[in-house]
Design a protein around this motif. Sequence first.
Motif, PDB file in Angstrom:
ATOM      1  N   ALA A   1     -31.277  -4.234 -20.917  1.00 53.85           N
ATOM      2  CA  ALA A   1     -32.694  -4.593 -21.051  1.00 53.85           C
ATOM      3  C   ALA A   1     -33.287  -4.089 -22.360  1.00 53.85           C
ATOM      4  CB  ALA A   1     -33.484  -4.038 -19.869  1.00 53.85           C
ATOM      5  N   ALA A   2     -32.773  -2.962 -22.851  1.00 53.43           N
ATOM      6  CA  ALA A   2     -33.304  -2.381 -24.091  1.00 53.43           C
ATOM      7  C   ALA A   2     -32.504  -2.794 -25.317  1.00 53.43           C
ATOM      8  CB  ALA A   2     -33.306  -0.860 -23.981  1.00 53.43           C
ATOM      9  N   SER A   3     -31.428  -3.577 -25.106  1.00 51.52           N
ATOM     10  CA  SER A   3     -30.560  -4.042 -26.202  1.00 51.52           C
ATOM     11  C   SER A   3     -29.965  -2.873 -26.973  1.00 51.52           C
ATOM     12  CB  SER A   3     -31.345  -4.961 -27.163  1.00 51.52           C
ATOM     13  OG  SER A   3     -31.838  -6.094 -26.472  1.00 51.52           O
ATOM     14  N   VAL A   4     -29.461  -1.872 -26.205  1.00 47.74           N
ATOM     15  CA  VAL A   4     -28.779  -0.730 -26.807  1.00 47.74           C
ATOM     16  C   VAL A   4     -27.506  -0.467 -26.011  1.00 47.74           C
ATOM     17  CG1 VAL A   4     -30.935   0.334 -27.617  1.00 47.74           C
ATOM     18  CG2 VAL A   4     -30.031   0.926 -25.351  1.00 47.74           C
ATOM     19  N   SER A   5     -26.707   0.482 -26.483  1.00 45.14           N
ATOM     20  CA  SER A   5     -25.489   0.831 -25.765  1.00 45.14           C
ATOM     21  C   SER A   5     -25.795   1.795 -24.621  1.00 45.14           C
ATOM     22  CB  SER A   5     -24.487   1.478 -26.718  1.00 45.14           C
ATOM     23  OG  SER A   5     -24.965   2.753 -27.132  1.00 45.14           O
ATOM     24  N   VAL A   6     -24.849   1.919 -23.677  1.00 48.04           N
ATOM     25  CA  VAL A   6     -24.988   2.868 -22.576  1.00 48.04           C
ATOM     26  C   VAL A   6     -25.058   4.294 -23.136  1.00 48.04           C
ATOM     27  CG1 VAL A   6     -23.846   3.849 -20.549  1.00 48.04           C
ATOM     28  CG2 VAL A   6     -23.863   1.370 -20.897  1.00 48.04           C
ATOM     29  N   GLY A   7     -24.301   4.542 -24.211  1.00 49.30           N
ATOM     30  CA  GLY A   7     -24.324   5.859 -24.836  1.00 49.30           C
ATOM     31  C   GLY A   7     -25.696   6.209 -25.375  1.00 49.30           C
ATOM     32  N   THR A   8     -26.394   5.214 -25.913  1.00 53.15           N
ATOM     33  CA  THR A   8     -27.745   5.465 -26.421  1.00 53.15           C
ATOM     34  C   THR A   8     -28.698   5.813 -25.279  1.00 53.15           C
ATOM     35  OG1 THR A   8     -27.417   3.993 -28.315  1.00 53.15           O
ATOM     36  CG2 THR A   8     -29.701   4.456 -27.674  1.00 53.15           C
ATOM     37  N   VAL A   9     -28.566   5.110 -24.148  1.00 54.92           N
ATOM     38  CA  VAL A   9     -29.402   5.430 -22.975  1.00 54.92           C
ATOM     39  C   VAL A   9     -29.137   6.865 -22.531  1.00 54.92           C
ATOM     40  CG1 VAL A   9     -29.896   4.873 -20.568  1.00 54.92           C
ATOM     41  CG2 VAL A   9     -29.495   3.033 -22.216  1.00 54.92           C
ATOM     42  N   SER A  10     -27.855   7.248 -22.521  1.00 57.63           N
ATOM     43  CA  SER A  10     -27.500   8.616 -22.129  1.00 57.63           C
ATOM     44  C   SER A  10     -28.136   9.639 -23.064  1.00 57.63           C
ATOM     45  CB  SER A  10     -25.979   8.778 -22.132  1.00 57.63           C
ATOM     46  OG  SER A  10     -25.619  10.102 -21.808  1.00 57.63           O
ATOM     47  N   ASN A  11     -28.115   9.349 -24.363  1.00 52.23           N
ATOM     48  CA  ASN A  11     -28.726  10.266 -25.332  1.00 52.23           C
ATOM     49  C   ASN A  11     -30.240  10.353 -25.142  1.00 52.23           C
ATOM     50  OD1 ASN A  11     -26.455  11.188 -26.663  1.00 52.23           O
ATOM     51  ND2 ASN A  11     -26.452   9.517 -28.154  1.00 52.23           N
ATOM     52  N   VAL A  12     -30.874   9.232 -24.831  1.00 56.10           N
ATOM     53  CA  VAL A  12     -32.320   9.243 -24.597  1.00 56.10           C
ATOM     54  C   VAL A  12     -32.654  10.147 -23.413  1.00 56.10           C
ATOM     55  CG1 VAL A  12     -34.285   7.844 -23.845  1.00 56.10           C
ATOM     56  CG2 VAL A  12     -32.767   6.998 -25.651  1.00 56.10           C
ATOM     57  N   LEU A  13     -31.807  10.118 -22.378  1.00 53.97           N
ATOM     58  CA  LEU A  13     -32.054  10.921 -21.178  1.00 53.97           C
ATOM     59  C   LEU A  13     -31.721  12.390 -21.377  1.00 53.97           C
ATOM     60  CD1 LEU A  13     -30.635   8.497 -18.458  1.00 53.97           C
ATOM     61  CD2 LEU A  13     -33.042   8.990 -18.929  1.00 53.97           C
ATOM     62  N   ASN A  14     -30.693  12.670 -22.175  1.00 52.87           N
ATOM     63  CA  ASN A  14     -30.185  14.041 -22.251  1.00 52.87           C
ATOM     64  C   ASN A  14     -30.378  14.729 -23.603  1.00 52.87           C
ATOM     65  OD1 ASN A  14     -28.895  14.128 -19.525  1.00 52.87           O
ATOM     66  ND2 ASN A  14     -27.693  12.452 -20.392  1.00 52.87           N
ATOM     67  N   ALA A  15     -30.490  13.940 -24.665  1.00 47.76           N
ATOM     68  CA  ALA A  15     -30.660  14.523 -26.006  1.00 47.76           C
ATOM     69  C   ALA A  15     -31.482  13.568 -26.859  1.00 47.76           C
ATOM     70  CB  ALA A  15     -29.299  14.785 -26.643  1.00 47.76           C
ATOM     71  N   PRO A  16     -32.757  13.360 -26.514  1.00 49.01           N
ATOM     72  CA  PRO A  16     -33.569  12.343 -27.204  1.00 49.01           C
ATOM     73  C   PRO A  16     -33.772  12.622 -28.686  1.00 49.01           C
ATOM     74  CG  PRO A  16     -34.920  13.747 -25.773  1.00 49.01           C
ATOM     75  CD  PRO A  16     -33.489  14.041 -25.440  1.00 49.01           C
ATOM     76  N   GLU A  17     -33.583  13.884 -29.102  1.00 50.18           N
ATOM     77  CA  GLU A  17     -33.753  14.198 -30.527  1.00 50.18           C
ATOM     78  C   GLU A  17     -32.709  13.499 -31.400  1.00 50.18           C
ATOM     79  OE1 GLU A  17     -30.947  17.170 -28.744  1.00 50.18           O
ATOM     80  OE2 GLU A  17     -32.882  16.294 -28.185  1.00 50.18           O
ATOM     81  N   LYS A  18     -31.641  13.011 -30.776  1.00 54.78           N
ATOM     82  CA  LYS A  18     -30.585  12.324 -31.523  1.00 54.78           C
ATOM     83  C   LYS A  18     -30.880  10.841 -31.737  1.00 54.78           C
ATOM     84  CE  LYS A  18     -26.866  15.341 -29.795  1.00 54.78           C
ATOM     85  NZ  LYS A  18     -25.565  15.369 -29.060  1.00 54.78           N
ATOM     86  N   VAL A  19     -31.963  10.365 -31.120  1.00 54.70           N
ATOM     87  CA  VAL A  19     -32.247   8.926 -31.131  1.00 54.70           C
ATOM     88  C   VAL A  19     -33.562   8.667 -31.866  1.00 54.70           C
ATOM     89  CG1 VAL A  19     -32.506   6.869 -29.679  1.00 54.70           C
ATOM     90  CG2 VAL A  19     -31.078   8.781 -28.897  1.00 54.70           C
ATOM     91  N   ALA A  20     -33.624   7.560 -32.590  1.00 57.11           N
ATOM     92  CA  ALA A  20     -34.839   7.186 -33.309  1.00 57.11           C
ATOM     93  C   ALA A  20     -35.988   7.014 -32.330  1.00 57.11           C
ATOM     94  CB  ALA A  20     -34.619   5.889 -34.084  1.00 57.11           C
TER      95      ALA A  20
END
Length: 341
Positions: free
Chosen positions: A11-30
Motif C-alpha cells: 500500500a505504501a509502495s515500499v519494501s517489507v524491510g522499509t516497513v520494518s525499519n519504520v516500526l523499529n528504527a524510523p531514524e533510518k528512513v526518510a
Amino acid sequence: MGVSMRDVAAAASVSVGTVSNVLNAPEKVAPATVARVHAAIESLGFVRNDAARQLRAGRSRCVGLVVLDVGNPFFTDIARAAEREAGHHDLTVLLGTSDEDVLRESAYIDAFDQQRVFGLMVSPIGDDLERLDALRRRGTPVVLVDRDATGSPFDSVAVDDIAGGRLAAEHLCGLGRRRIAYVGGPTNLRQVTDRRRGAEEAIAQVPGAALEVIETPSLTVLAGREVGERLQRRKPGERPDAVFCANDLVAMGVLQAFTMMGGGVRVPEDIALIGYDDIDFARSAVVALSSVRQPTARIGATAVDLLLSAAADSPDGHTPANPVFQPELVARASTLGVREG
C-alpha cells in the motif's frame, strides 16, 4: 485474516524491510517515507505482531512486576511510578500480585519467564530466591523491590525499615507512651520483622518502656480491625497506650475498631496509633493517621532504572546496585491529638 507487513508495504509502495525499519528504527528512513508508511498502517488497520517480534529478538518489551498486595496503595503507587519510567524507554509493565502466597508468587515468575519478559521486578515474600537467581543467571534482569539485597547478586531498591521502625517507636516514647504494641504479620515478610526490630531497638533505650508483639496473618484492614476488637475487649489497664502497625492498612483497621465499636477507646487520648507507608488514605482517616512515609515514586522509578542498567550488562559482568532510601516520620492527629490545619 489480519493485515500483514507485506500488505502495508504494497500500500505504501515500499519494501517489507522499509516497513520494518519504520516500526523499529524510523531514524533510518526518510521522513516522507515514514509518513507514507504510517498512513498505510492507519488506513489498513495494521497491528504489528509483538509475539513474533519477541521470538526473533529473544526478549520482549514487557517488564514483569510482582508485588505483595496490589490492593495496598503503597504498591499501587510503586507500580504507577514504574509504569511512567518504563514508558520513557518504550517498555510496558505487566503487574501481578502474589497476595503474600509463595505458590502464587512462583506461578507469576514462571509465567513472566515463559513470556520472555525484558526483566522482572519482584517484592519477594520470603528469603528463598533460588528461582529468581536462576532466571537472572539465564540473562533476564531481576530487581528486588522493597527489599535490600546488599551482598547478594541482585539489584534492589528499598527503604531502611529498621530506621523506620525506630522512628515510629521513638515518636511514641517521646510522647510519654510506655506500653507499646507492635501489630503486623506474617513474620516471613522481611518488612514486618525489620520494622519490629527498629521498634525494639528504640524501646530498649527508654526506661520503663515495653513492646508487645501481636502477629497478624496479613497486612490488611480486616486483620487490623480484628486486633483492634481484641484490644477493645481488654480491661483499660491491660491495654497498650500506643500501637505501632506494620502498615497503614492494618492501622486503619485498628482505628475502625476503636471508633466503630463504641468501646470507649479514644485515639490518641487512650491509645496513640501510628502506621507505616503514608498512603493517601492515612491523612483523610476519621482521625488523621500518623505514619512513616516511604518514597514510593522514587522506589518505582529506580527499580526500572536498575533493570535497564542490568540489561545492558552480562549477568556475570554486572555489579549490582542496592540503593536504600531513608523513611520520614509524618505526625498527625492519631498521635499528636491535634487536627491538621
